[in-house]
Design an enzyme around this catalytic site. Structure first.
Site, PDB file in Angstrom:
ATOM      1  N   THR A 146      63.971 112.274  84.122  1.00  0.00           N
ATOM      2  CA  THR A 146      63.297 112.070  85.412  1.00  0.00           C
ATOM      3  C   THR A 146      62.468 110.796  85.356  1.00  0.00           C
ATOM      4  O   THR A 146      62.504 109.971  86.278  1.00  0.00           O
ATOM      5  CB  THR A 146      62.417 113.284  85.760  1.00  0.00           C
ATOM      6  OG1 THR A 146      63.269 114.425  85.899  1.00  0.00           O
ATOM      7  CG2 THR A 146      61.628 113.060  87.048  1.00  0.00           C
ATOM      8  N   GLU A 150      62.715 107.429  87.525  1.00  0.00           N
ATOM      9  CA  GLU A 150      61.569 106.970  88.328  1.00  0.00           C
ATOM     10  C   GLU A 150      61.111 105.575  87.903  1.00  0.00           C
ATOM     11  O   GLU A 150      60.737 104.756  88.752  1.00  0.00           O
ATOM     12  CB  GLU A 150      60.399 107.955  88.221  1.00  0.00           C
ATOM     13  CG  GLU A 150      60.684 109.363  88.712  1.00  0.00           C
ATOM     14  CD  GLU A 150      61.218 109.449  90.116  1.00  0.00           C
ATOM     15  OE1 GLU A 150      60.986 108.526  90.926  1.00  0.00           O
ATOM     16  OE2 GLU A 150      61.894 110.445  90.410  1.00  0.00           O
TER      17      GLU A 150
HETATM   18  N1  ARG Z   1      64.890 113.354  92.803  1.00  0.00           N
HETATM   19  C1  ARG Z   1      64.053 112.438  92.104  1.00  0.00           C
HETATM   20  C2  ARG Z   1      64.088 111.054  92.776  1.00  0.00           C
HETATM   21  O1  ARG Z   1      64.892 110.784  93.624  1.00  0.00           O
HETATM   22  C3  ARG Z   1      64.370 112.389  90.623  1.00  0.00           C
HETATM   23  C4  ARG Z   1      65.733 112.756  90.155  1.00  0.00           C
HETATM   24  C5  ARG Z   1      65.762 112.767  88.639  1.00  0.00           C
HETATM   25  N2  ARG Z   1      66.971 113.311  88.071  1.00  0.00           N
HETATM   26  C6  ARG Z   1      67.033 113.866  86.854  1.00  0.00           C
HETATM   27  N3  ARG Z   1      68.172 114.268  86.351  1.00  0.00           N
HETATM   28  N4  ARG Z   1      65.983 114.039  86.114  1.00  0.00           N
HETATM   29  O2  ARG Z   1      63.311 110.171  92.476  1.00  0.00           O
HETATM   30 ZN    ZN Z   2      65.230 108.609  92.923  1.00  0.00          ZN
END
Ligand code: ARG
Ligand code: ZN
Ligand code: CA
Length: 237
Positions: A146, A150
């Protein structure tokens, strides 16, 4: 060129219970994962299929933990509207990546601000159970990816499918067009928009175990913001 760019990191742990007050080992695990993923020393890099192996990049960023700040707060969820940053402002965001670890709530893993925005809200927020890979973590987002995703946003990357239909661009030439995010752990090949999706890219929406590359085009886009006049030039000093 700029060579390897080091990013000093401040971690703000904002907790309403002891689980959320994550330990130093969990924080260290996340810094280590960022270093592996942005230097292509992640141990799953060899899973990139041949079609994409030639563009899998060592992005040449490193991360060092400069300090950890801990704040007890009775608030149990913080949402995605930067409230945690108002309560606990970033420290020298011109030269440091500020990370807030707090319960966001609503099933949100993390959120980030693109470069060039308000310095008062610059940085990344992540819920504690998706931060690092040891301690208080929750599968299938217990691999620290994550934060890799980010920090990709923080360094100017868009979602790999461009958040739209086939012609909606992520402004990166070597990431194939797609019209949707992928979830879970897709098998290769998975095709949309007449080409195979790079589902294993950190900027897709797959599980932590199923993302393991940035592309050369993404590397160039991230590094461009550190050039003279760019929105993160103050880091490269
Ligand atoms: N949904 C979040 C975003 O769009 C984070 C997605 C992270 N994915 C993961 N497999 N950890 O920023
Ligand atoms: Zn994202
Ligand atoms: Ca693309």
């Amino acid at each position: 060129g700029l060579g390897v760019i080091n990013i000093p990191v401040y971690v703000h742990v904002v907790y309403s219970n002891s689980n959320e007050n994550i330990g130093n080992a969990q924080i260290a695990s996340q810094i280590s994962i960022l270093n592996d993923d942005f230097r292509k020393t992640n141990n799953d890099a060899n899973q990139v299929p041949n079609e994409f192996a030639g563009v899998a990049a060592d992005a040449e960023f490193t991360f060092t933990l400069a300090n950890t700040f801990r704040y007890a707060d009775s608030r149990t969820s913080w949402g995605t509207n930067n409230a945690v940053k108002s309560a606990y402002p970033p420290v020298t965001p011109e030269t440091h990546l500020n990370i807030w670890v707090c319960n966001i709530g609503g099933g949100i893993l993390g959120y980030a601000q693109f470069p060039g925005g308000n310095l008062a809200t610059d940085g990344v927020v992540c819920s504690p159970q998706y931060f690092g890979n040891v301690g208080f973590v929750s599968a299938p987002f217990d691999g620290g990816r994550t934060m890799t995703h980010e920090v990709g946003h923080y360094l100017n990357l868009r979602h790999i499918w461009g958040d739209g239909r086939c012609r909606q661009d992520d402004f990166v030439a070597d990431t194939p067009s797609s019209d949707r995010p992928n979830y879970g752990c897709p098998s290769y090949p998975t095709a949309h928009c007449r080409s195979n999706d790079m589902t294993m890219n950190y900027m897709d929406y797959v599980n932590d175990d199923c993302m393991y590359m940035f592309s050369e085009g993404q590397k160039a886009r991230m590094r461009a913001i550190f050039a003279t006049g760019g929105p993160r030039a103050s880091f490269a000093g």
